[in-house]
Design an enzyme around this catalytic site. Sequence first.
Site, PDB file in Angstrom:
ATOM      1  N   SER A 252       3.236  -2.110  10.368  1.00 21.30           N
ATOM      2  CA  SER A 252       4.674  -2.193  10.624  1.00 21.30           C
ATOM      3  C   SER A 252       5.263  -3.575  10.332  1.00 21.30           C
ATOM      4  O   SER A 252       6.146  -4.043  11.053  1.00 21.30           O
ATOM      5  CB  SER A 252       4.994  -1.747  12.056  1.00 21.30           C
TER       6      SER A 252
ATOM      7  N   GLY B 114       2.337   2.340  10.763  1.00 26.25           N
ATOM      8  CA  GLY B 114       3.315   3.412  10.616  1.00 26.25           C
ATOM      9  C   GLY B 114       3.991   3.806  11.918  1.00 26.25           C
ATOM     10  O   GLY B 114       4.680   4.823  11.978  1.00 26.25           O
TER      11      GLY B 114
ATOM     12  N   GLU C 231      -7.076   4.787   7.662  1.00 20.85           N
ATOM     13  CA  GLU C 231      -6.878   6.217   7.359  1.00 20.85           C
ATOM     14  C   GLU C 231      -8.104   6.790   6.658  1.00 20.85           C
ATOM     15  O   GLU C 231      -8.433   7.963   6.839  1.00 20.85           O
ATOM     16  CB  GLU C 231      -5.591   6.385   6.535  1.00 20.85           C
TER      17      GLU C 231
ATOM     18  N   ASN D  41       0.878  -1.174   0.000  1.00 22.14           N
ATOM     19  CA  ASN D  41       0.000   0.000   0.000  1.00 22.14           C
ATOM     20  C   ASN D  41       0.915   1.225   0.000  1.00 22.14           C
ATOM     21  O   ASN D  41       1.493   1.554   1.027  1.00 22.14           O
ATOM     22  CB  ASN D  41      -0.880  -0.039   1.259  1.00 22.14           C
ATOM     23  N   TRP D  42       1.032   1.845  -1.165  1.00 21.07           N
ATOM     24  CA  TRP D  42       1.985   2.971  -1.289  1.00 21.07           C
ATOM     25  C   TRP D  42       1.454   4.242  -0.618  1.00 21.07           C
ATOM     26  O   TRP D  42       2.167   5.220  -0.492  1.00 21.07           O
ATOM     27  CB  TRP D  42       2.295   3.233  -2.756  1.00 21.07           C
ATOM     28  N   LYS D  43       0.187   4.237  -0.245  1.00 23.40           N
ATOM     29  CA  LYS D  43      -0.442   5.433   0.358  1.00 23.40           C
ATOM     30  C   LYS D  43      -0.162   6.648  -0.534  1.00 23.40           C
ATOM     31  O   LYS D  43      -0.051   6.507  -1.750  1.00 23.40           O
ATOM     32  CB  LYS D  43       0.050   5.633   1.792  1.00 23.40           C
TER      33      LYS D  43
ATOM     34  N   HIS E  20      -9.559   1.184   4.664  1.00 21.04           N
ATOM     35  CA  HIS E  20      -8.312   1.408   5.408  1.00 21.04           C
ATOM     36  C   HIS E  20      -8.596   2.361   6.563  1.00 21.04           C
ATOM     37  O   HIS E  20      -9.399   3.277   6.432  1.00 21.04           O
ATOM     38  CB  HIS E  20      -7.238   1.982   4.469  1.00 21.04           C
TER      39      HIS E  20
ATOM     40  N   GLY F 127       2.805  -1.135   4.304  1.00 19.18           N
ATOM     41  CA  GLY F 127       2.854   0.297   4.021  1.00 19.18           C
ATOM     42  C   GLY F 127       4.284   0.755   3.795  1.00 19.18           C
ATOM     43  O   GLY F 127       4.841   0.600   2.714  1.00 19.18           O
ATOM     44  N   GLY F 128       4.896   1.292   4.831  1.00 19.73           N
ATOM     45  CA  GLY F 128       6.229   1.888   4.713  1.00 19.73           C
ATOM     46  C   GLY F 128       7.246   1.004   4.010  1.00 19.73           C
ATOM     47  O   GLY F 128       7.984   1.487   3.129  1.00 19.73           O
TER      48      GLY F 128
ATOM     49  N   GLU G 141      -5.589  -4.748  10.499  1.00 18.82           N
ATOM     50  CA  GLU G 141      -4.560  -3.737  10.702  1.00 18.82           C
ATOM     51  C   GLU G 141      -4.863  -2.959  11.985  1.00 18.82           C
ATOM     52  O   GLU G 141      -5.657  -2.011  11.963  1.00 18.82           O
ATOM     53  CB  GLU G 141      -4.532  -2.756   9.524  1.00 18.82           C
TER      54      GLU G 141
HETATM   55  P1  PGA Z   1       2.716   0.295   7.699  1.00 23.78           P
HETATM   56  O1  PGA Z   1       1.269   0.506   7.026  1.00 23.78           O
HETATM   57  O2  PGA Z   1       3.269  -0.987   7.127  1.00 23.78           O
HETATM   58  O3  PGA Z   1       3.503   1.493   7.280  1.00 23.78           O
HETATM   59  O4  PGA Z   1       2.496   0.220   9.172  1.00 23.78           O
HETATM   60  C1  PGA Z   1       0.403  -0.572   6.774  1.00 23.78           C
HETATM   61  C2  PGA Z   1      -0.900  -0.052   6.204  1.00 23.78           C
HETATM   62  O5  PGA Z   1      -1.410   0.960   6.698  1.00 23.78           O
HETATM   63  O6  PGA Z   1      -1.466  -0.641   5.245  1.00 23.78           O
END
Ligand code: PGA
Length: 251
Positions: free
Chosen positions: A214, A176, A101, A11-13, A99, A235-236, A170
């Site tokens: 994470s 993050g 967010e 997930n590149w956000k 998600h 994500g990251g 999640e």
């Molecule tokens: P993260 O994000 O790996 O940076 O914690 C995961 C996500 O929100 O899909």
Amino acid sequence: MSVMKKLVVGNWKMHGSRAFNAELIQGLLVADLATTAPNADVAVCPPFVFLADVADALQGTAIAVGTQDISAQTQGAYTGEVAGPMIREFGATYAIVGHSERRSYHGESDQLVADKAKAALAHGLVPIVCVGETLAEREANQTEAVVGRQLQAVIDTLGADIARVVVAYEPVWAIGTGKTASPAQAQAVHAGLRAQLAQATSSAADIPLLYGGSVKPDNAVELFSQPDINGGLIGGAALKAADFAAIARAA
Ligand code: PGA
């Protein structure tokens, strides 16, 4: 121990640029995941504006493409939304829905998330339905109730089609933050989600349950070896080709 192939989704956000993405993709192609990560199905979810570029660059490779959201509507006066048929036109396979967010910054309700999952399926996309509790909810012992409520809305809306989704657990406090749920914590929630799915479909064992929050190369092996963890939503670490490739290889 589940025998299904693992699914590893990046997930590149709201990151990247055309130049950055080209380099990231180059790194992923050099990593030759089809050969080096044979136990993983792999996908990346760029921002919408990059979907065409990324889909072109990955066409014919082992890496599939998805989006980070999808409209619940098919077309019309919905400024800023992107509909399933548009996404399908670019060869996408997946659409992330719900998600945390989007739930928190855009006020997406459980029902809207369920409607988005339904729209994804209606247009030939596999929804990756995200569920997860906040730290306050976990500390109040509400994890099971919260993720159960979020998942139930999707079950109630999709009926038998629930068998066609991917679910991603999640925990909001792990996204993050560098704080990962322990493999045992994640497994416990995944087992609960699996049991809930089993009430709704005889195919619950075949529904991929991803963990996200994470995930890094150094914790992926242990997380992925849990019986009800069928992959990860990354994500990251998905923004670094070497890290994402290492996570896929951990599968
Ligand atoms: P993260 O994000 O790996 O940076 O914690 C995961 C996500 O929100 O899909």
